[in-house]
Write a protein that holds these residues in place. Sequence first.
Motif, PDB file in Angstrom:
ATOM      1  N   PRO A  12       6.998  11.517  -4.752  1.00 38.94           N
ATOM      2  CA  PRO A  12       7.021  10.099  -5.143  1.00 38.94           C
ATOM      3  C   PRO A  12       5.868   9.305  -4.544  1.00 38.94           C
ATOM      4  O   PRO A  12       5.465   9.522  -3.395  1.00 38.94           O
ATOM      5  N   THR A  13       5.354   8.380  -5.323  1.00 44.48           N
ATOM      6  CA  THR A  13       4.337   7.452  -4.847  1.00 44.48           C
ATOM      7  C   THR A  13       4.994   6.320  -4.068  1.00 44.48           C
ATOM      8  O   THR A  13       6.219   6.151  -4.087  1.00 44.48           O
ATOM      9  N   LEU A  14       4.181   5.510  -3.406  1.00 44.28           N
ATOM     10  CA  LEU A  14       4.734   4.341  -2.728  1.00 44.28           C
ATOM     11  C   LEU A  14       5.431   3.420  -3.721  1.00 44.28           C
ATOM     12  O   LEU A  14       6.488   2.849  -3.421  1.00 44.28           O
ATOM     13  N   LEU A  38      -3.429   1.200  -5.379  1.00 41.05           N
ATOM     14  CA  LEU A  38      -3.262   2.013  -4.175  1.00 41.05           C
ATOM     15  C   LEU A  38      -1.842   2.556  -4.059  1.00 41.05           C
ATOM     16  O   LEU A  38      -1.639   3.720  -3.706  1.00 41.05           O
ATOM     17  N   ASN A  39      -0.847   1.733  -4.351  1.00 38.15           N
ATOM     18  CA  ASN A  39       0.543   2.182  -4.248  1.00 38.15           C
ATOM     19  C   ASN A  39       0.865   3.285  -5.244  1.00 38.15           C
ATOM     20  O   ASN A  39       1.802   4.060  -5.033  1.00 38.15           O
ATOM     21  N   ASP A 189      -6.243  11.061  -7.522  1.00 40.87           N
ATOM     22  CA  ASP A 189      -4.968  10.914  -8.210  1.00 40.87           C
ATOM     23  C   ASP A 189      -3.834  10.715  -7.216  1.00 40.87           C
ATOM     24  O   ASP A 189      -2.845  10.049  -7.514  1.00 40.87           O
ATOM     25  N   ARG A 190      -3.975  11.314  -6.023  1.00 37.08           N
ATOM     26  CA  ARG A 190      -2.927  11.185  -5.031  1.00 37.08           C
ATOM     27  C   ARG A 190      -3.451  11.505  -3.633  1.00 37.08           C
ATOM     28  O   ARG A 190      -4.207  12.472  -3.452  1.00 37.08           O
ATOM     29  N   ILE A 191      -3.043  10.703  -2.676  1.00 41.32           N
ATOM     30  CA  ILE A 191      -3.254  10.981  -1.256  1.00 41.32           C
ATOM     31  C   ILE A 191      -1.884  10.953  -0.597  1.00 41.32           C
ATOM     32  O   ILE A 191      -1.164   9.953  -0.696  1.00 41.32           O
ATOM     33  N   ILE A 192      -1.525  12.050   0.051  1.00 43.10           N
ATOM     34  CA  ILE A 192      -0.169  12.234   0.569  1.00 43.10           C
ATOM     35  C   ILE A 192      -0.218  12.340   2.085  1.00 43.10           C
ATOM     36  O   ILE A 192      -0.980  13.139   2.640  1.00 43.10           O
TER      37      ILE A 192
END
Length: 234
Positions: A12-14, A38-39, A189-192
Amino acid sequence: MASNIVTLAQIPTLTQLYRGRLLSPSQQPGSNSPSKALNDILSHIQYDITRLQVDGIVNAANQWLQGGGGVDGAIHHAAGSQLLAECRTLDGCNTGDAKITNGYNLPAAKVIHAVGPIYEERYHLTLERLLRSCYRRSLQLAVENNLRSVAFSAISTGVYGYPNLEAAQAVLDEVGKFLRKDDNASKFDRIIFCSFMPADVEAYQRFLPFYFPPMPEDIGNANTSPETKADNGW
Protein backbone atom coordinates in the motif's frame (compact mmCIF):
# COMPACT_ATOMS: atom_id res chain seq x y z
CA MET A 1 13.97 -17.69 -4.50
CA ALA A 2 12.21 -17.05 -1.20
CA SER A 3 8.57 -17.97 -0.75
CA ASN A 4 5.78 -15.51 0.03
CA ILE A 5 6.94 -13.02 -2.57
CA VAL A 6 5.16 -9.67 -2.34
CA THR A 7 4.64 -7.70 -5.54
CA LEU A 8 4.51 -3.94 -5.88
CA ALA A 9 0.74 -4.02 -6.33
CA GLN A 10 0.37 -5.62 -2.89
CA ILE A 11 2.27 -2.88 -1.07
CA PRO A 12 0.00 0.00 0.00
CA THR A 13 0.99 3.58 -0.71
CA LEU A 14 0.73 6.34 1.87
CA THR A 15 -2.46 7.44 0.13
CA GLN A 16 -3.96 3.98 0.66
CA LEU A 17 -2.73 3.85 4.26
CA TYR A 18 -4.37 7.19 5.02
CA ARG A 19 -7.61 6.19 3.32
CA GLY A 20 -7.67 2.91 5.20
CA ARG A 21 -7.01 4.65 8.52
CA LEU A 22 -3.83 2.61 8.87
CA LEU A 23 -1.83 5.83 9.11
CA SER A 24 -3.04 8.80 11.12
CA PRO A 25 -2.36 12.49 10.39
CA SER A 26 0.32 14.12 12.51
CA GLN A 27 -0.83 16.09 15.54
CA GLN A 28 1.89 18.63 14.74
CA PRO A 29 1.83 20.56 11.47
CA GLY A 30 4.85 19.93 9.30
CA SER A 31 6.61 22.35 6.99
CA ASN A 32 5.55 20.50 3.82
CA SER A 33 2.22 20.84 2.06
CA PRO A 34 0.30 17.66 1.24
CA SER A 35 1.40 16.13 -2.06
CA LYS A 36 -0.69 13.51 -3.83
CA ALA A 37 2.22 12.80 -6.19
CA LEU A 38 4.52 11.87 -3.29
CA ASN A 39 1.89 10.02 -1.25
CA ASP A 40 1.10 7.89 -4.31
CA ILE A 41 4.69 6.62 -4.63
CA LEU A 42 5.79 6.33 -0.99
CA SER A 43 5.10 3.22 1.13
CA HIS A 44 5.93 1.83 4.54
CA ILE A 45 5.62 -1.84 5.52
CA GLN A 46 6.97 -4.27 8.06
CA TYR A 47 8.16 -7.20 5.98
CA ASP A 48 11.13 -9.29 4.89
CA ILE A 49 12.92 -7.10 2.33
CA THR A 50 14.37 -10.19 0.62
CA ARG A 51 10.82 -11.15 -0.45
CA LEU A 52 9.93 -7.92 -2.23
CA GLN A 53 9.57 -8.10 -6.00
CA VAL A 54 10.86 -4.64 -6.86
CA ASP A 55 13.51 -3.21 -9.16
CA GLY A 56 15.98 -2.72 -6.32
CA ILE A 57 16.42 -3.12 -2.58
CA VAL A 58 18.83 -1.12 -0.43
CA ASN A 59 21.02 -3.18 1.85
CA ALA A 60 22.42 -1.90 5.15
CA ALA A 61 25.94 -2.97 4.23
CA ASN A 62 29.34 -2.80 5.91
CA GLN A 63 32.39 -1.09 4.41
CA TRP A 64 33.81 -4.38 3.13
CA LEU A 65 30.59 -5.41 1.34
CA GLN A 66 31.24 -8.92 2.64
CA GLY A 67 27.88 -9.67 4.21
CA GLY A 68 27.31 -9.78 7.95
CA GLY A 69 24.47 -10.07 10.43
CA GLY A 70 20.94 -8.71 10.39
CA VAL A 71 19.46 -7.58 7.10
CA ASP A 72 22.88 -7.65 5.39
CA GLY A 73 23.31 -11.34 6.15
CA ALA A 74 19.72 -12.10 5.19
CA ILE A 75 20.13 -10.43 1.80
CA HIS A 76 23.39 -12.27 1.07
CA HIS A 77 21.84 -15.57 2.14
CA ALA A 78 18.78 -15.10 -0.05
CA ALA A 79 20.75 -13.83 -3.06
CA GLY A 80 23.27 -16.68 -3.04
CA SER A 81 27.03 -16.83 -3.35
CA GLN A 82 27.14 -14.87 -6.61
CA LEU A 83 26.26 -11.69 -4.73
CA LEU A 84 29.31 -11.96 -2.49
CA ALA A 85 31.47 -12.77 -5.51
CA GLU A 86 30.35 -9.57 -7.26
CA CYS A 87 30.74 -7.52 -4.07
CA ARG A 88 34.36 -8.65 -3.82
CA THR A 89 35.07 -6.93 -7.16
CA LEU A 90 33.88 -3.52 -5.88
CA ASP A 91 36.80 -2.72 -3.54
CA GLY A 92 34.55 -1.95 -0.58
CA CYS A 93 32.50 1.18 -0.03
CA ASN A 94 32.97 4.31 2.08
CA THR A 95 30.59 5.23 4.88
CA GLY A 96 27.85 7.45 3.48
CA ASP A 97 28.26 6.04 -0.03
CA ALA A 98 26.56 3.21 -1.93
CA LYS A 99 27.34 0.74 -4.71
CA ILE A 100 25.06 -1.42 -6.85
CA THR A 101 25.07 -5.10 -7.81
CA ASN A 102 22.76 -7.61 -9.39
CA GLY A 103 20.16 -9.33 -7.18
CA TYR A 104 20.81 -12.91 -8.34
CA ASN A 105 18.39 -15.23 -6.48
CA LEU A 106 16.43 -12.37 -4.96
CA PRO A 107 13.09 -11.31 -6.47
CA ALA A 108 14.63 -7.83 -6.70
CA ALA A 109 16.67 -7.23 -9.84
CA LYS A 110 19.36 -5.11 -8.14
CA VAL A 111 20.83 -4.55 -4.69
CA ILE A 112 22.14 -1.14 -3.66
CA HIS A 113 24.63 -1.55 -0.83
CA ALA A 114 24.65 1.57 1.37
CA VAL A 115 27.14 1.89 4.21
CA GLY A 116 25.65 3.72 7.17
CA PRO A 117 27.51 5.23 10.12
CA ILE A 118 28.13 3.57 13.47
CA TYR A 119 26.47 5.87 15.96
CA GLU A 120 28.30 7.85 18.64
CA GLU A 121 26.32 10.69 20.20
CA ARG A 122 29.25 13.12 20.34
CA TYR A 123 29.55 12.96 16.52
CA HIS A 124 25.81 13.24 15.90
CA LEU A 125 25.85 16.03 13.28
CA THR A 126 28.57 14.36 11.22
CA LEU A 127 26.86 10.98 11.43
CA GLU A 128 23.51 12.46 10.41
CA ARG A 129 25.14 13.89 7.28
CA LEU A 130 26.54 10.44 6.49
CA LEU A 131 23.17 8.75 7.06
CA ARG A 132 21.44 11.26 4.80
CA SER A 133 24.14 10.69 2.18
CA CYS A 134 23.39 6.93 2.18
CA TYR A 135 19.81 7.55 1.14
CA ARG A 136 20.64 10.31 -1.32
CA ARG A 137 23.35 8.24 -3.03
CA SER A 138 21.05 5.21 -3.16
CA LEU A 139 18.34 7.25 -4.88
CA GLN A 140 20.90 8.68 -7.30
CA LEU A 141 22.07 5.17 -8.18
CA ALA A 142 18.46 4.09 -8.64
CA VAL A 143 17.87 6.92 -11.11
CA GLU A 144 21.14 6.23 -12.95
CA ASN A 145 20.18 2.55 -13.33
CA ASN A 146 16.51 3.15 -14.23
CA LEU A 147 15.20 1.46 -11.08
CA ARG A 148 11.66 2.72 -10.73
CA SER A 149 10.77 0.82 -7.55
CA VAL A 150 13.17 0.76 -4.61
CA ALA A 151 12.80 -0.61 -1.07
CA PHE A 152 14.99 0.69 1.77
CA SER A 153 15.98 -1.26 4.84
CA ALA A 154 16.45 0.91 7.94
CA ILE A 155 20.13 1.78 7.64
CA SER A 156 22.26 2.01 10.81
CA THR A 157 19.44 1.52 13.35
CA GLY A 158 20.33 -2.08 14.15
CA VAL A 159 23.73 -3.10 15.52
CA TYR A 160 25.15 0.27 14.39
CA GLY A 161 23.07 1.86 17.13
CA TYR A 162 21.59 4.91 15.40
CA PRO A 163 18.54 6.08 17.44
CA ASN A 164 15.41 5.01 15.59
CA LEU A 165 13.42 8.22 15.97
CA GLU A 166 16.31 10.44 14.96
CA ALA A 167 17.16 8.23 11.98
CA ALA A 168 13.57 8.23 10.68
CA GLN A 169 13.39 12.02 10.83
CA ALA A 170 16.66 12.50 8.97
CA VAL A 171 15.77 9.86 6.37
CA LEU A 172 12.27 11.17 5.64
CA ASP A 173 13.49 14.75 5.40
CA GLU A 174 16.32 13.77 3.02
CA VAL A 175 14.17 11.56 0.79
CA GLY A 176 11.54 14.29 0.62
CA LYS A 177 14.13 16.86 -0.43
CA PHE A 178 15.44 14.54 -3.13
CA LEU A 179 12.00 13.81 -4.56
CA ARG A 180 10.97 17.46 -4.60
CA LYS A 181 14.10 18.48 -6.51
CA ASP A 182 14.48 18.44 -10.30
CA ASP A 183 11.26 16.48 -10.87
CA ASN A 184 12.89 13.43 -9.29
CA ALA A 185 9.54 12.09 -8.08
CA SER A 186 8.56 11.37 -11.69
CA LYS A 187 11.51 8.97 -11.96
CA PHE A 188 9.97 6.51 -9.48
CA ASP A 189 6.86 4.38 -9.36
CA ARG A 190 7.44 3.47 -5.72
CA ILE A 191 9.83 4.09 -2.84
CA ILE A 192 9.27 1.74 0.08
CA PHE A 193 10.52 2.03 3.64
CA CYS A 194 10.71 -1.59 4.74
CA SER A 195 11.04 -1.93 8.51
CA PHE A 196 12.02 -4.98 10.51
CA MET A 197 12.40 -3.87 14.12
CA PRO A 198 9.27 -2.67 15.97
CA ALA A 199 11.14 0.49 16.98
CA ASP A 200 11.64 1.38 13.29
CA VAL A 201 7.98 0.64 12.53
CA GLU A 202 6.90 3.00 15.31
CA ALA A 203 9.33 5.70 14.21
CA TYR A 204 8.09 5.70 10.62
CA GLN A 205 4.45 5.54 11.67
CA ARG A 206 5.07 8.59 13.82
CA PHE A 207 7.02 10.76 11.39
CA LEU A 208 5.72 9.85 7.91
CA PRO A 209 2.57 11.98 8.47
CA PHE A 210 4.73 14.91 9.62
CA TYR A 211 6.94 14.93 6.50
CA PHE A 212 4.30 13.64 4.04
CA PRO A 213 0.89 14.79 5.30
CA PRO A 214 -2.31 13.40 3.81
CA MET A 215 -4.44 15.12 1.23
CA PRO A 216 -7.62 16.39 2.92
CA GLU A 217 -9.80 14.05 0.86
CA ASP A 218 -7.76 11.00 1.94
CA ILE A 219 -8.37 11.29 5.67
CA GLY A 220 -10.77 8.64 6.89
CA ASN A 221 -11.97 7.42 3.49
CA ALA A 222 -12.88 3.84 2.62
CA ASN A 223 -10.54 1.03 3.67
CA THR A 224 -7.89 -0.26 1.34
CA SER A 225 -8.74 -3.57 -0.28
CA PRO A 226 -7.22 -6.72 1.28
CA GLU A 227 -4.99 -7.37 -1.70
CA THR A 228 -3.08 -4.14 -1.12
CA LYS A 229 -1.89 -5.23 2.31
CA ALA A 230 1.21 -7.30 2.97
CA ASP A 231 1.14 -9.51 6.07
CA ASN A 232 4.17 -9.31 8.34
CA GLY A 233 6.51 -11.93 6.96
CA TRP A 234 9.82 -11.62 8.77
